[in-house]
Design an enzyme around this catalytic site. Structure first.
Site, PDB file in Angstrom:
ATOM      1  N   SER A 136       0.845  -1.193   0.000  1.00  0.00           N
ATOM      2  CA  SER A 136       0.000   0.000   0.000  1.00  0.00           C
ATOM      3  C   SER A 136       0.878   1.240   0.000  1.00  0.00           C
ATOM      4  O   SER A 136       1.987   1.225   0.565  1.00  0.00           O
ATOM      5  CB  SER A 136      -0.906   0.016   1.238  1.00  0.00           C
ATOM      6  OG  SER A 136      -1.586   1.256   1.355  1.00  0.00           O
ATOM      7  N   TYR A 149      -1.658  -0.730  10.440  1.00  0.00           N
ATOM      8  CA  TYR A 149      -1.744  -0.988   9.001  1.00  0.00           C
ATOM      9  C   TYR A 149      -0.471  -0.525   8.292  1.00  0.00           C
ATOM     10  O   TYR A 149       0.098  -1.249   7.454  1.00  0.00           O
ATOM     11  CB  TYR A 149      -2.964  -0.281   8.431  1.00  0.00           C
ATOM     12  CG  TYR A 149      -3.282  -0.636   6.998  1.00  0.00           C
ATOM     13  CD1 TYR A 149      -4.098  -1.722   6.700  1.00  0.00           C
ATOM     14  CD2 TYR A 149      -2.793   0.124   5.943  1.00  0.00           C
ATOM     15  CE1 TYR A 149      -4.415  -2.045   5.386  1.00  0.00           C
ATOM     16  CE2 TYR A 149      -3.094  -0.190   4.627  1.00  0.00           C
ATOM     17  CZ  TYR A 149      -3.911  -1.274   4.352  1.00  0.00           C
ATOM     18  OH  TYR A 149      -4.210  -1.585   3.041  1.00  0.00           O
TER      19      TYR A 149
END
Length: 253
Positions: A136, A149
């Site tokens: 990501s 995350y």
């Protein structure tokens, strides 16, 4: 491009579902795994002959080992792996209240899971095969309260180049780091509205991304045409990570 047998984790919804459909349309055999039984059932009802589905938690090593035995019996070998399964909600409690259980669960699924899948499936991969880790852009830039995350996705990029060195030359390993990918049309009950005209317009590419953008890049990285590419991260975000944004304009030096 070479078609073959590929494993996609987190296959039953969102980006994973979009990639699954894309690869099936391009004549790949797909073995898909997901932890969501209801989503797997919906996908299984499509009755696609080139798709086989398995209920699995990628963070449980005994389950991953059982999957490797299933693949060896039914597929023989794999030509590619896309490690996509993740807890996709990037936000957590403020750091002062971040629970250890949340932190550990996010790292277990988003980072340990790809390691376990790669560890147990790599011996089943054909020479020249490739692994793709879906990371990501949040590995490089953050909003408040996204520590778990971001740490997991940052670790996944480091894991990518480590595995590329360990598994080469037989298996190549690369990472794709998506930015804003609209998967609302792939969700039975989307939690967020579709992107607005403003959302599209702020991207230098003129639009928000979709699952096919990521899938097309993954297909290239799995192919023989990418045979000299390993250990790399590919950011696919419509140029957003290169756009300098100041609310009141740039400050003077």
């Amino acid at each position: 491009m070479k078609q073959g047998k590929i494993l996609i984790t987190g296959v039953a919804q969102g980006l994973g579902l979009g990639m699954c459909r894309y690869f099936l349309q391009h004549d790949y055999q797909v073995l898909g795994v997901d932890i969501d039984k209801d989503a797997l059932t919906r996908l299984d009802e499509t009755g696609l002959p080139s798709l086989q589905l398995v209920h699995l938690d990628v963070s449980e090593e005994t389950s991953v080992q059982a999957l490797s035995r299933l693949i060896e019996r039914q597929f023989g070998q794999l030509d590619g792996i896309i490690n996509n399964a993740a807890l996709s909600q990037p936000h957590n409690e403020p750091l002062a209240g971040l629970s250890l259980s949340h932190w550990q669960r996010v790292l277990a699924v988003n980072l340990t899971g790809p390691m376990l899948i790669s560890k147990h499936m790599a011996p089943l991969m054909t020479p020249g095969a490739a692994i793709i880790n879906i990371a990501s852009t949040r590995a490089h830039q953050s909003e408040p309260d996204s520590e778990a995350y971001a740490a997991a996705k940052g670790g996944l990029i480091a894991l990518t180049h480590a595995m590329a060195i360990s598994l080469g030359p037989d298996v190549r390993v690369n990472a794709i780091s998506p930015g804003w990918i609209d998967v609302s049309r792939l969700q039975p009950n989307p939690q967020e509205p579709a992107p607005s005209l403003h959302d599209h317009g702020q991207h230098p590419a003129g639009r928000v991304g979709d699952a096919e953008d990521v899938a097309a890049l993954a297909r290239f990285l799995l192919s023989d045409e990418a045979g000299f590419i390993t250990g790399q991260e590919y950011i696919i975000d419509g140029g957003m990570s290169k756009r300098m944004i100041y609310p009141q304009g740039p400050a003077a030096d």
